[in-house]
Design an enzyme around this catalytic site. Structure first.
Site, short mmCIF file in Angstrom:
data_model
loop_
_atom_site.label_atom_id
_atom_site.label_comp_id
_atom_site.label_asym_id
_atom_site.label_seq_id
_atom_site.Cartn_x
_atom_site.Cartn_y
_atom_site.Cartn_z
N CYS A 2 0.86 -1.06 0.17
CA CYS A 2 0.18 0.02 -0.06
C CYS A 2 1.04 0.79 0.11
CB CYS A 2 -0.86 0.00 1.02
SG CYS A 2 -0.25 -0.22 3.11
N LEU A 50 -4.36 -1.61 -1.43
CA LEU A 50 -4.04 -2.65 -1.31
C LEU A 50 -4.78 -3.74 -1.00
CD1 LEU A 50 -3.52 -4.23 -4.35
CD2 LEU A 50 -1.97 -4.39 -3.04
N ASN A 75 3.36 -0.36 6.07
CA ASN A 75 2.92 -0.69 4.43
C ASN A 75 3.71 -2.16 4.75
OD1 ASN A 75 4.83 0.10 1.81
ND2 ASN A 75 3.03 -1.77 1.85
N GLY A 76 3.26 -3.61 4.46
CA GLY A 76 3.85 -4.40 4.18
C GLY A 76 3.25 -5.78 4.86
N THR A 337 22.39 -0.14 -14.10
CA THR A 337 21.63 -1.64 -14.34
C THR A 337 20.43 -1.67 -13.82
OG1 THR A 337 22.63 -3.98 -13.71
CG2 THR A 337 22.98 -2.56 -11.90
N ARG A 340 17.62 -0.73 -16.47
CA ARG A 340 17.61 -1.53 -18.03
C ARG A 340 17.06 -2.60 -17.50
NH1 ARG A 340 24.29 -2.10 -18.54
NH2 ARG A 340 24.72 -0.44 -19.53
#
Length: 561
Positions: A2, A50, A75-76, A337, A340
């Protein structure tokens, strides 16, 4: 998963400030709440939800009748909330796993609270009775957290930096936004004005230490000793346990599958446990790549072997290039990186959100850092130096792979779960002798592969498939993804711009056109915040000018069929 956001001591109108909270709406597409704190007119919480557990009582900030003075925004996922309830006799009012944070805090204070949580988390806990604000973040920073604290005590906290960068404050036009350090909690005094003063920042857990919550783990004490069979058995037990505890969800579970060792092991163990638990729906696995990429071919083999409902997302260079700006905006970094590798993960997450009902997504992040999976580990001068490098990489995960995994999935309202970063699994693996953890016979992650060799979870050619960086594996061996990006960017950045790059960007100056291009996009959205990335991700012990493994002399690609 969330989005959390909070302000303490705001001088500006809260209804204007709360527009910043909407910058993280993607993290919680199911509901939003904005709430002022009683008695503190300049303090408020914002929450994007969420709904993964407790559809009825899952809104935040969480408050319960027993502790009316406590406010929690988190959040978790806390995987051991039921074990803690059993051990301490907590009486929960909701089915929300995070409610345990309130009970633990009331029982033993913030240090015990942070140390006893088995899971991933970032939270803001307000205690109005004692006028305290607490911030905390999990050991590896799997869940993100940023804060801004001005000299006069204005505090802003958010899941992502973008929710703080445009805040208004009387004493500072652009307050400095910083990532909150993983494995730490902070104690702040709350003044009657709503402003705060930091009291202490404490490191509550180091990844090498066995966590305190082992005392109420479902896995009993494991046999000690470093003989190979015992070690292999313990690795299997702890990894399976790491996957099992992460099955906690009321929404459909899926799994990213690149066909590499890490995601394949996660998918295979996940499917085995889902069958054992009689979960009614088939496991959906998701692979992404360009036409005939190594990852697509390998993932297809794994899906056929384990029997998942497999989805392939095929993209072309144009789609990848078009996503660059959105990806950098989501990531809040300009690391080469990371950008990418994030493009493929961003596009596959977009597909999952649009085309399926899987919401909780398992992934293989963290294994390369923990088990010395990067190809450059073959060049480590000694097992001890390899072990040190492994620890450095784990410490910096929140700046690189964990950041990528969280932001690319959260951008599309998905919740990511990473069993390789289970506290108990990682502390055990790091406790093994350095010599045991190094690459052997020219093969990285040798011990991890050996541990699952007789399990029949995966085809042998997958179990022993050489390391392929995600940003390389999604393209063909003939032309790497980074080469495609570089060819495009070469036309976008003038030579003269690159020559003067160090003048324009003295901190972390770009040394290639690709790097310059990413930095330009980053500065467009987050000007003045280049310090969020302390350094670029690059391999050690090799003279590398590029982070791609395919540029290293000892790179070996898997045979193409």
């Amino acid at each position: 998963m969330c989005g959390i956001w909070a302000l303490f001591g705001s001088d500006e109108c809260l209804s204007v400030q709360c527009l910043s909270a909407m910058k993280i709406a993607h993290r919680g597409p199911d509901a939003f709440r904005f709430e002022n704190v009683n008695g503190f007119t300049n303090c408020c919480f914002g929450f994007h939800r969420l709904a993964v557990v407790d559809q009825l009582y899952g809104m935040q900030p969480i408050r319960v009748k027993k502790f009316p003075y406590l406010w929690l925004c988190y959040n978790g996922e806390i995987y051991n909330f039921k074990q803690l309830q059993k051990q301490f006799g907590f009486e929960y009012q909701t089915l929300v796993d995070g409610e345990v944070i309130l009970h633990l805090y009331n029982r033993g204070g913030i240090e015990q609270t942070a140390s006893m949580l088995d899971g991933v988390f970032a939270f803001i806990l307000l205690d109005t009775a004692n006028r305290k604000v607490f911030l905390a973040r999990d050991t590896y920073g799997v869940r993100p957290l940023f804060k801004v604290l001005t000299d006069d005590g204005f505090l802003g906290v958010c899941s992502e930096a973008k929710g703080l960068t445009k805040l208004k404050h009387s004493t500072s036009l652009c307050p400095k936004v910083e990532p909150f350090l993983p494995g730490h909690y902070e104690v702040l005094d709350l003044k009657p004005s709503g402003k705060v003063a930091s009291v202490e920042l404490v490191k509550f857990h180091s990844y090498k230490d066995e966590p305190l919550h082992v005392a109420c783990d479902t896995v009993e004490t494991l046999p000690s000793g470093f003989d190979l069979e015992t070690v292999k058995s313990n690795i299997r037990i702890l990894f399976e346990n790491a996957v099992r505890k992460r099955l906690m969800a009321h929404r459909r579970i899926g799994c990213l599958l690149s066909g590499g060792l890490d995601s394949s092991l996660v998918a295979a163990v996940l499917l085995k446990l889902m069958k054992e638990m009689n979960i009614s729906y088939p496991l959906q696995t998701f692979a992404i790549g360009m036409e005939n990429s190594p990852d697509l071919l390998a993932a297809r083999k794994v899906a056929a072997h384990i029997g998942s409902e497999h989805h392939e997302v095929v993209f072309n260079s144009e789609e990848g290039i078009q996503a660059i700006e959105d990806v950098i905006f989501s990531l809040e970094t300009y690391d080469i990186t990371t950008v990418r590798a994030s493009i493929g993960m961003y596009l596959v997450s977009k597909y999952i959100r649009k085309k399926t009902d899987s919401v909780v997504i398992f992934s293989g992040e963290g294994s390369d850092e923990l088990t010395q999976g990067y190809i450059y580990f073959h060049k480590a001068p000694s097992p001890e130096e390899a072990a040190e490098e492994s620890e450095r990489l784990l410490k910096e995960l929140y700046l690189f792979d964990v950041l990528r995994a969280d932001r690319t999935t959260a951008a599309h309202g998905l919740e990511l779960r990473v069993p390789f970063l289970d506290h108990r699994f990682t502390s055990y693996y790091l406790s093994l002798p350095a010599e045991l953890r190094t690459p052997k016979n020219g093969i990285e992650k040798y011990l991890l592969r050996q541990s699952f060799e007789d399990s029949n979870l995966l085809p042998k050619e997958i179990l022993w498939r050489p390391k392929e960086a995600f940003s390389d594996g999604i393209a063909s061996v003939k032309k790497s993804w980074f080469s495609i990006l570089q060819d495009y960017i070469d036309q976008q950045v003038d030579d003269l711009l690159l020559e003067k790059a160090a003048e324009k960007y003295p901190f972390n100056p770009p040394r290639t056109k690709e790097s310059y291009y990413y930095r330009q996009v980053f500065e467009k959205h987050y000007s003045g915040h280049s310090h969020w990335l302390p350094h670029y991700w690059m391999p050690r012990w090799v003279k590398a000018a590029d982070p791609s493994a395919r540029t290293l002399k000892h790179y070996k690609s898997a045979p193409q069929e």
